[in-house]
Design an enzyme around this catalytic site. Structure first.
Site, mmCIF file in Angstrom:
data_model
loop_
_atom_site.group_PDB
_atom_site.id
_atom_site.type_symbol
_atom_site.label_atom_id
_atom_site.label_comp_id
_atom_site.label_asym_id
_atom_site.label_seq_id
_atom_site.Cartn_x
_atom_site.Cartn_y
_atom_site.Cartn_z
ATOM 1 N N LYS A 1 0.842 -1.215 0.000
ATOM 2 C CA LYS A 1 0.000 0.000 0.000
ATOM 3 C C LYS A 1 0.873 1.259 0.000
ATOM 4 C CE LYS A 1 -1.996 -1.007 3.950
ATOM 5 N NZ LYS A 1 -1.282 -2.264 4.274
ATOM 6 N N ARG B 1 -9.696 0.679 8.491
ATOM 7 C CA ARG B 1 -9.154 -0.639 8.787
ATOM 8 C C ARG B 1 -10.138 -1.462 9.609
ATOM 9 N NH1 ARG B 1 -2.793 -1.267 9.557
ATOM 10 N NH2 ARG B 1 -2.756 0.606 8.316
ATOM 11 N N ARG C 1 11.933 -5.101 5.093
ATOM 12 C CA ARG C 1 11.651 -3.687 4.758
ATOM 13 C C ARG C 1 12.620 -2.750 5.479
ATOM 14 N NH1 ARG C 1 5.755 -1.463 5.430
ATOM 15 N NH2 ARG C 1 5.951 -2.514 7.423
ATOM 16 N N ARG D 1 11.511 -0.479 10.946
ATOM 17 C CA ARG D 1 10.421 -0.142 11.872
ATOM 18 C C ARG D 1 10.412 -1.113 13.052
ATOM 19 N NH1 ARG D 1 5.063 0.569 8.203
ATOM 20 N NH2 ARG D 1 4.212 -0.580 9.958
ATOM 21 N N ARG E 1 -0.055 -8.698 13.663
ATOM 22 C CA ARG E 1 -0.701 -7.719 12.779
ATOM 23 C C ARG E 1 -1.581 -8.428 11.748
ATOM 24 N NH1 ARG E 1 4.661 -4.753 11.137
ATOM 25 N NH2 ARG E 1 3.441 -3.772 9.501
HETATM 26 P P1 AP5 Z 1 4.900 -1.519 1.961
HETATM 27 O O1 AP5 Z 1 4.534 -0.770 0.736
HETATM 28 O O2 AP5 Z 1 5.651 -0.796 3.025
HETATM 29 O O3 AP5 Z 1 3.625 -2.275 2.539
HETATM 30 P P2 AP5 Z 1 2.309 -1.730 3.256
HETATM 31 O O4 AP5 Z 1 1.153 -2.411 2.627
HETATM 32 O O5 AP5 Z 1 2.299 -0.224 3.285
HETATM 33 O O6 AP5 Z 1 2.552 -2.358 4.665
HETATM 34 P P3 AP5 Z 1 2.582 -1.783 6.147
HETATM 35 O O7 AP5 Z 1 3.313 -2.780 6.975
HETATM 36 O O8 AP5 Z 1 3.108 -0.367 6.190
HETATM 37 O O9 AP5 Z 1 1.125 -1.777 6.497
HETATM 38 P P4 AP5 Z 1 0.599 -1.818 7.914
HETATM 39 O O10 AP5 Z 1 -0.841 -1.730 7.642
HETATM 40 O O11 AP5 Z 1 1.008 -2.922 8.771
HETATM 41 O O12 AP5 Z 1 1.339 -0.588 8.615
HETATM 42 P P5 AP5 Z 1 0.899 0.899 8.859
HETATM 43 O O13 AP5 Z 1 2.115 1.711 8.827
HETATM 44 O O14 AP5 Z 1 -0.243 1.300 8.017
HETATM 45 O O15 AP5 Z 1 5.757 -2.792 1.488
HETATM 46 C C1 AP5 Z 1 6.309 -3.683 2.436
HETATM 47 C C2 AP5 Z 1 7.671 -4.186 1.921
HETATM 48 O O16 AP5 Z 1 7.465 -4.982 0.758
HETATM 49 C C3 AP5 Z 1 8.626 -3.076 1.511
HETATM 50 O O17 AP5 Z 1 9.920 -3.430 1.882
HETATM 51 C C4 AP5 Z 1 8.480 -2.995 -0.020
HETATM 52 O O18 AP5 Z 1 9.686 -2.574 -0.631
HETATM 53 C C5 AP5 Z 1 8.150 -4.430 -0.370
HETATM 54 N N1 AP5 Z 1 7.224 -4.532 -1.495
HETATM 55 C C6 AP5 Z 1 6.142 -3.744 -1.776
HETATM 56 N N2 AP5 Z 1 5.513 -4.170 -2.874
HETATM 57 C C7 AP5 Z 1 6.211 -5.267 -3.300
HETATM 58 C C8 AP5 Z 1 6.052 -6.160 -4.399
HETATM 59 N N3 AP5 Z 1 5.056 -6.024 -5.288
HETATM 60 N N4 AP5 Z 1 6.935 -7.177 -4.522
HETATM 61 C C9 AP5 Z 1 7.960 -7.349 -3.620
HETATM 62 N N5 AP5 Z 1 8.158 -6.517 -2.556
HETATM 63 C C10 AP5 Z 1 7.295 -5.491 -2.404
HETATM 64 O O19 AP5 Z 1 0.354 0.806 10.360
HETATM 65 C C11 AP5 Z 1 1.222 0.537 11.442
HETATM 66 C C12 AP5 Z 1 0.402 0.368 12.722
HETATM 67 O O20 AP5 Z 1 -0.313 1.594 12.990
HETATM 68 C C13 AP5 Z 1 -0.688 -0.711 12.659
HETATM 69 O O21 AP5 Z 1 -0.178 -1.988 12.993
HETATM 70 C C14 AP5 Z 1 -1.674 -0.192 13.730
HETATM 71 O O22 AP5 Z 1 -1.203 -0.457 15.026
HETATM 72 C C15 AP5 Z 1 -1.621 1.315 13.505
HETATM 73 N N6 AP5 Z 1 -2.619 1.786 12.536
HETATM 74 C C16 AP5 Z 1 -2.382 2.353 11.314
HETATM 75 N N7 AP5 Z 1 -3.536 2.670 10.705
HETATM 76 C C17 AP5 Z 1 -4.530 2.294 11.556
HETATM 77 C C18 AP5 Z 1 -5.951 2.344 11.470
HETATM 78 N N8 AP5 Z 1 -6.596 2.843 10.392
HETATM 79 N N9 AP5 Z 1 -6.666 1.851 12.517
HETATM 80 C C19 AP5 Z 1 -6.057 1.369 13.622
HETATM 81 N N10 AP5 Z 1 -4.717 1.281 13.751
HETATM 82 C C20 AP5 Z 1 -3.959 1.741 12.735
#
Ligand code: AP5
Length: 252
Positions: free
Chosen positions: A50, A125, A159, A187, A198
């Protein structure tokens, strides 16, 4: 003014504002027009890409990228009371309360720039978050980037982030240039143990959103188990079709 600019770049120069050639400039105009006023939710499990795709798309379409994960990490870094409370949940791989998240989004959508195209990354989410979003903004469409659980752990554990630019890298799938490797960070929630928690939260609280949006005719599924470029091309295709559909229905 436009004519002058157009003439200048069509004779082989580069436009002054974006530094683009004529072809690049017309592609950018087309992209900006496609995303104009679209409010897209980018859905997907952890590591589905994402953030990677939203960073690309916000650059390509000059649109607003709203990531609740990034907003929470900024609050943690600033040491605000909300950030400190959220950190406990984030470190444990649990969702932060709907109340906190909805408050963050409401505040963000009051900024002047939120009137243009918006990409929601990692929000909503849960169904209560989606219901709240319905009240404050109209969602044009939801793009779900679908990746099986098996592929997720490798993506998350490998990552790395560039704290200076916010760029997302991966030790194998998207290595950072050698000259910036020393400054990359990992991270704290990117451990194998936390990612499993997660994913658990994803299956119980976030996965039902796909059906919820599908019932409203808003869901587009994309195969995310492909290269970053291939996934990007599928997302761009989806945005073009959403934009065409909206144009068609608004003309009808
Ligand atoms: P990346 O693009 O970073 O993946 P992502 O989908 O953004 O994953 P996240 O881990 O950031 O999502 P998340 O939902 O857990 O974390 P968030 O920060 O939102 O890609 C991941 C890796 O794969 C990278 O190294 C990239 O290079 C690689 N990659 C990407 N595409 C690829 C491909 N096609 N092929 C190969 N490799 C690839 O949230 C963190 C925390 O915040 C949550 O756990 C929660 O506690 C809280 N939080 C955030 N939003 C909310 C909400 N709305 N409600 C409640 N809690 C929330």
């Amino acid at each position: 003014m436009y004519k002058r600019q157009h003439k200048k770049i069509s004779t082989g120069g580069r436009d002054e504002k974006f530094g683009l050639s004529f072809n690049e400039f017309t592609t950018l105009c087309k992209k900006i027009n496609e995303m104009k006023n679209l409010r897209l939710v980018i859905l997907g499990r952890q590591g589905s890409g994402k953030g990677t795709q939203c960073l690309r798309l916000s650059e390509l379409y000059r649109t607003i990228h709203i990531s609740t994960g990034d907003m929470l990490r900024a609050a943690v870094k600033a040491g605000s009371p909300m950030g400190l409370a959220a950190k406990e949940y984030m470190d444990a791989g649990l969702l932060v309360s709907d109340e906190v998240i909805i408050g963050l989004i409401e505040e963000r959508l009051q900024n002047d720039d939120a009137g243009q195209g918006v990409l929601f990354d990692g929000f909503p989410r849960s169904i209560p978050q989606a219901e709240s979003l319905e009240v404050i903004a109209t969602v044009s469409s939801v793009i779900s980037i679908e990746v099986p659980d098996d592929a997720i752990v490798d993506r998350i554990v490998g990552r790395r982030m560039d704290p200076e630019t916010g760029e997302i890298y991966h030790v194998s799938f998207k290595p950072a240039p050698t000259e910036i490797q020393d400054r990359l960070v990992q991270r704290p929630d990117d451990t194998e143990e936390t990612v499993r928690a997660r994913l658990g939260a994803y299956h119980t609280q976030t996965a039902p959103l796909a059906d919820w949006y599908s019932e409203r005719g808003l869901l587009i599924r994309i195969d995310g188990d492909a290269s970053i470029e291939q996934v990007g091309a599928s997302v761009e295709e989806a945005i073009a079709s959403i934009s065409c559909c909206l144009l068609y229905t608004s003309d009808a």
